[in-house]
Design a protein around this motif. Structure first.
Motif: not given
Length: 164
Positions: A83, A130, A124, A86, A133-134, A128, A90
């Motif tokens: 987490k 999401e 990834d 990720y 998609k990121a 993770h 971001k």
């Protein structure tokens, strides 16, 4: 009536200013829980480091502590906390961090697509949900930059993630 309303607003503002709000209280922790979370984070608990860091990111903008968010997320990310990896991606992409019901405009890391992609690749690879998609956000990135990001991801945990 107008004076009474103004007096009420001033009283409310002064009461809020007098009450010390610690970051964890904004995300559902009591002061005692926040102290325990900090102790666990300092002792190396990766979930505690993530939660402790995120407790400084989200809520009232006057209460952000960007250095604390970045410090704890970077530490956990480099120690395989998915987490956190990720969220660091971001931050490098210039996106907002968020917890349910809260949103933050933490911007302590300089926007850097290569580093963002590298952190998303790592997240990834650790599963993770999401991160894939990121990664798709970078499909228009120059090929050489994608290769550079992949090379950076292979250097994990030595991928940069420092505060400004």
């Amino acid at each position: 009536m107008k004076k009474l309303c103004m007096l009420f607003v001033l009283l409310l503002i002064s009461a809020c200013a007098a009450y010390p709000v610690i970051p964890a209280l904004r995300v559902g922790h009591t002061e005692e829980e926040h102290a325990k979370l900090k102790t666990a984070a300092e002792s190396g608990d990766l979930d505690a480091q993530y939660n402790f860091g995120m407790s400084y990111c989200c809520g009232d903008t006057a209460l952000y502590d960007n250095r604390e968010v970045t410090k704890w997320l970077c530490n956990a990310a480099k120690l395989e906390h998915t987490k956190s990896q990720y969220q660091i991606g971001k931050l490098y992409k210039g996106n907002r961090l968020s917890l349910p019901g809260y949103e933050s405009a933490v911007r302590r890391l300089p926007e850097n697509d290569k580093l963002a992609l590298a952190w998303f690749i790592v997240a990834d690879s650790k599963g993770h949900p999401e991160a894939k998609k990121a990664i798709e956000m970078f499909r228009h990135m120059e090929f050489a930059d994608v290769v550079a990001a992949i090379d950076l991801s292979r250097k994990y945990p030595e991928i940069p993630c420092e505060i400004e």
